[in-house]
Design a protein around this motif. Sequence first.
Motif, PDB file in Angstrom:
ATOM      1  N   VAL A  90      35.438  62.635  51.176  1.00 61.19           N
ATOM      2  CA  VAL A  90      35.242  61.251  50.730  1.00 61.19           C
ATOM      3  C   VAL A  90      34.409  60.516  51.772  1.00 61.19           C
ATOM      4  N   SER A  91      33.434  59.752  51.303  1.00 61.83           N
ATOM      5  CA  SER A  91      32.576  58.947  52.167  1.00 61.83           C
ATOM      6  C   SER A  91      32.483  57.531  51.635  1.00 61.83           C
ATOM      7  N   ILE A  92      32.012  56.624  52.492  1.00 57.96           N
ATOM      8  CA  ILE A  92      31.697  55.263  52.059  1.00 57.96           C
ATOM      9  C   ILE A  92      30.230  55.248  51.647  1.00 57.96           C
ATOM     10  N   ASP A  93      29.985  54.932  50.390  1.00 54.30           N
ATOM     11  CA  ASP A  93      28.621  54.751  49.909  1.00 54.30           C
ATOM     12  C   ASP A  93      28.220  53.310  50.207  1.00 54.30           C
ATOM     13  N   CYS A  94      27.408  53.124  51.242  1.00 52.54           N
ATOM     14  CA  CYS A  94      27.042  51.772  51.705  1.00 52.54           C
ATOM     15  C   CYS A  94      25.867  51.247  50.879  1.00 52.54           C
ATOM     16  N   GLY A  95      26.107  51.117  49.574  1.00 48.13           N
ATOM     17  CA  GLY A  95      25.054  50.676  48.674  1.00 48.13           C
ATOM     18  C   GLY A  95      25.043  49.190  48.400  1.00 48.13           C
ATOM     19  N   GLY A  96      25.859  48.426  49.125  1.00 53.74           N
ATOM     20  CA  GLY A  96      25.857  46.981  48.934  1.00 53.74           C
ATOM     21  C   GLY A  96      26.390  46.538  47.588  1.00 53.74           C
ATOM     22  N   GLN A  97      27.344  47.304  47.036  1.00 58.19           N
ATOM     23  CA  GLN A  97      27.884  46.962  45.710  1.00 58.19           C
ATOM     24  C   GLN A  97      28.591  45.613  45.703  1.00 58.19           C
ATOM     25  N   GLY A  98      29.150  45.201  46.839  1.00 56.74           N
ATOM     26  CA  GLY A  98      29.664  43.849  46.952  1.00 56.74           C
ATOM     27  C   GLY A  98      31.177  43.729  47.049  1.00 56.74           C
ATOM     28  N   VAL A  99      31.604  42.578  47.548  1.00 53.96           N
ATOM     29  CA  VAL A  99      33.012  42.185  47.611  1.00 53.96           C
ATOM     30  C   VAL A  99      33.198  41.014  46.657  1.00 53.96           C
ATOM     31  N   GLN A 100      34.422  40.512  46.541  1.00 55.80           N
ATOM     32  CA  GLN A 100      34.659  39.422  45.601  1.00 55.80           C
ATOM     33  C   GLN A 100      35.394  38.256  46.250  1.00 55.80           C
ATOM     34  N   ILE A 101      35.062  37.054  45.786  1.00 57.34           N
ATOM     35  CA  ILE A 101      35.807  35.836  46.116  1.00 57.34           C
ATOM     36  C   ILE A 101      36.386  35.289  44.821  1.00 57.34           C
ATOM     37  N   VAL A 102      37.705  35.143  44.800  1.00 55.81           N
ATOM     38  CA  VAL A 102      38.406  34.616  43.631  1.00 55.81           C
ATOM     39  C   VAL A 102      38.898  33.212  43.965  1.00 55.81           C
ATOM     40  N   HIS A 103      38.657  32.269  43.075  1.00 55.18           N
ATOM     41  CA  HIS A 103      39.192  30.910  43.225  1.00 55.18           C
ATOM     42  C   HIS A 103      40.285  30.712  42.186  1.00 55.18           C
ATOM     43  N   ALA A 104      41.459  30.326  42.650  1.00 51.85           N
ATOM     44  CA  ALA A 104      42.608  30.122  41.756  1.00 51.85           C
ATOM     45  C   ALA A 104      43.258  28.780  42.047  1.00 51.85           C
ATOM     46  N   VAL A 105      44.100  28.363  41.143  1.00 52.71           N
ATOM     47  CA  VAL A 105      44.782  27.070  41.265  1.00 52.71           C
ATOM     48  C   VAL A 105      46.267  27.268  40.963  1.00 52.71           C
ATOM     49  N   ALA A 106      47.111  26.690  41.803  1.00 49.83           N
ATOM     50  CA  ALA A 106      48.558  26.641  41.563  1.00 49.83           C
ATOM     51  C   ALA A 106      48.963  25.173  41.690  1.00 49.83           C
ATOM     52  N   ASP A 107      48.632  24.391  40.664  1.00 51.91           N
ATOM     53  CA  ASP A 107      48.761  22.929  40.774  1.00 51.91           C
ATOM     54  C   ASP A 107      50.185  22.422  40.653  1.00 51.91           C
ATOM     55  N   ALA A 108      51.158  23.332  40.527  1.00 53.84           N
ATOM     56  CA  ALA A 108      52.565  22.896  40.511  1.00 53.84           C
ATOM     57  C   ALA A 108      53.293  23.329  41.772  1.00 53.84           C
ATOM     58  N   LEU A 109      52.573  23.910  42.727  1.00 52.39           N
ATOM     59  CA  LEU A 109      53.195  24.442  43.939  1.00 52.39           C
ATOM     60  C   LEU A 109      52.672  23.735  45.176  1.00 52.39           C
ATOM     61  N   SER A 110      53.534  23.675  46.197  1.00 57.28           N
ATOM     62  CA  SER A 110      53.166  23.056  47.470  1.00 57.28           C
ATOM     63  C   SER A 110      53.406  24.047  48.601  1.00 57.28           C
ATOM     64  N   ILE A 111      53.006  23.655  49.801  1.00 54.38           N
ATOM     65  CA  ILE A 111      53.238  24.487  50.989  1.00 54.38           C
ATOM     66  C   ILE A 111      54.728  24.802  51.136  1.00 54.38           C
ATOM     67  N   ALA A 112      55.572  23.824  50.897  1.00 56.30           N
ATOM     68  CA  ALA A 112      57.017  24.024  51.051  1.00 56.30           C
ATOM     69  C   ALA A 112      57.559  25.077  50.096  1.00 56.30           C
ATOM     70  N   ASP A 113      56.919  25.266  48.951  1.00 53.13           N
ATOM     71  CA  ASP A 113      57.368  26.290  48.011  1.00 53.13           C
ATOM     72  C   ASP A 113      57.101  27.698  48.539  1.00 53.13           C
ATOM     73  N   LEU A 114      56.064  27.851  49.353  1.00 49.08           N
ATOM     74  CA  LEU A 114      55.686  29.174  49.846  1.00 49.08           C
ATOM     75  C   LEU A 114      56.407  29.544  51.134  1.00 49.08           C
ATOM     76  N   ILE A 115      56.781  28.556  51.935  1.00 52.47           N
ATOM     77  CA  ILE A 115      57.476  28.842  53.197  1.00 52.47           C
ATOM     78  C   ILE A 115      58.753  28.006  53.294  1.00 52.47           C
ATOM     79  N   PRO A 116      59.702  28.252  52.390  1.00 48.66           N
ATOM     80  CA  PRO A 116      60.951  27.487  52.451  1.00 48.66           C
ATOM     81  C   PRO A 116      61.716  27.825  53.725  1.00 48.66           C
ATOM     82  N   PRO A 117      62.299  26.836  54.402  1.00 44.27           N
ATOM     83  CA  PRO A 117      63.016  27.099  55.651  1.00 44.27           C
ATOM     84  C   PRO A 117      64.314  27.853  55.410  1.00 44.27           C
ATOM     85  N   ASN A 118      64.625  28.758  56.339  1.00 44.91           N
ATOM     86  CA  ASN A 118      65.903  29.480  56.320  1.00 44.91           C
ATOM     87  C   ASN A 118      66.181  30.154  54.978  1.00 44.91           C
ATOM     88  N   ALA A 119      65.168  30.796  54.428  1.00 44.50           N
ATOM     89  CA  ALA A 119      65.324  31.437  53.121  1.00 44.50           C
ATOM     90  C   ALA A 119      64.422  32.661  53.047  1.00 44.50           C
TER      91      ALA A 119
END
Length: 451
Positions: A90-119
């Motif tokens: 197996v080799s890496i074919d360095c043909g410049g096929q590309g990477v991806q950037i995905v933009h998403a929205v979670a408009d009902a969630l906040s920082i506190a929802d992702l890092i709840p304290p003591n949980a």
Amino acid sequence: MPSQAVRVVSTRTVKPPPPAASRERIPLTTWDVSMLSVDYIQKGLLFPSPPSPTAHLLDHLAAALAHTLHAYYPVAGRFVTDTHPHGCSVSIDCGGQGVQIVHAVADALSIADLIPPNADVPPLLHSFFPLQDAVNYDGHHLPLFVVQLTDLTDGVFVGFAYNHALSDGTAFWDFINAWAEIVRAAPAGPLTSRPPLLKRWSPQGDGAPVVLPYADLSEVIERLKPPPLRERMLHFSSESLVALKERARQELLAAGDTAGAAALTRFQALSSLMWRCITRARRLPPEQETVCRLAINNRGRLQPALPKEYFGNTIYAIGTEAVRASELLERGHGWAAAAVGRAVAAHTDANIRARVEAWMAKPMIYTLRFFDSSSVMMGSSPRFDMYGCDLGWGKAVAARSGRANKCDGKTSLYPGREGGGSMDAEVVLSPENMAALEQDHEFWAAVTPDS
């Protein structure tokens, strides 16, 4: 909250500038191809809201990523398998096929929802990472790197999915921080850090492809689903780690092990705490043997040493001597910390080369089946510069991971956000074992409470 809380808005492909040279192939080494059945690396950073809406920043982020791929062009490639008389490579074919950037929205969630304290780390966090079910072999047709930026009500989560057969965590974070460096510079700013060393290491120095003894490599790729797990992110301040190390040192001095006491590190002290307390939480039979395994970087241990900017995998999982569960708990914290230290000290250039030679004689592709359910595994590293990744919005609030490469007894160490030698430990256990660990007084005496 269901994963539908995260809604994808757009996906774009980012390619490096056209190469000046002809299309290149980089053969994967023993360390790389052994990762083909492992999940992609999934790591992410949580930021406060950037000064402008994420949608307005995507063009700049994409332009900076394209500049980064000029130096890190293998990341934009794909894997390709070649057949040989007695197998395939197996080799890496360095043909410049590309990477991806995905933009998403979670408009009902906040920082506190992702890092709840003591949980527990909430399972909803997994939906903030792309390529959920991909293993590294899928890099034959999937991008080797995808980044998902998800808008919250008061922040943005940047989740990375990165092919682990492409490189290890050291090279991954170098790549991420190189991108962040260019983001902070002028739109066409050059990469000012040291460029990556792309030539792959092999014992003979010839860079020849590693031929695997399989006619069809896809037949040995496994896609294993772990059982239900609980996950907690726990903080250990610098002061707590100093005290933990000093306790181990005093135990070793009392036992007459002055050499072990002198060589102690904070990493040894924390790893041994995890090993002993998780073993106790599991209630293993007294005669059951257990081992503490550690992911270790080979760069500085090879002779001659590989430079830090070596781009590829150069890690092994090493282990302490096996010990009965009852003896591990009886011998104490100091003995366990010294056992971790002995395992690290024994991992020399000669040991690394012997392991490579043994692998070449009998190649294997690693999967979760190789994990010993009576042992613990220490992964990632508090040396990774996770909080140095500033995309122009300031320092991240927290670092987290997706569901990839997790099993009962896996602990991943992160740098603490405040620095100063502090660490965070991402602890993954079965629900019953986590419940038992939560009752372990020795363990929680070392954990620094959430501020």
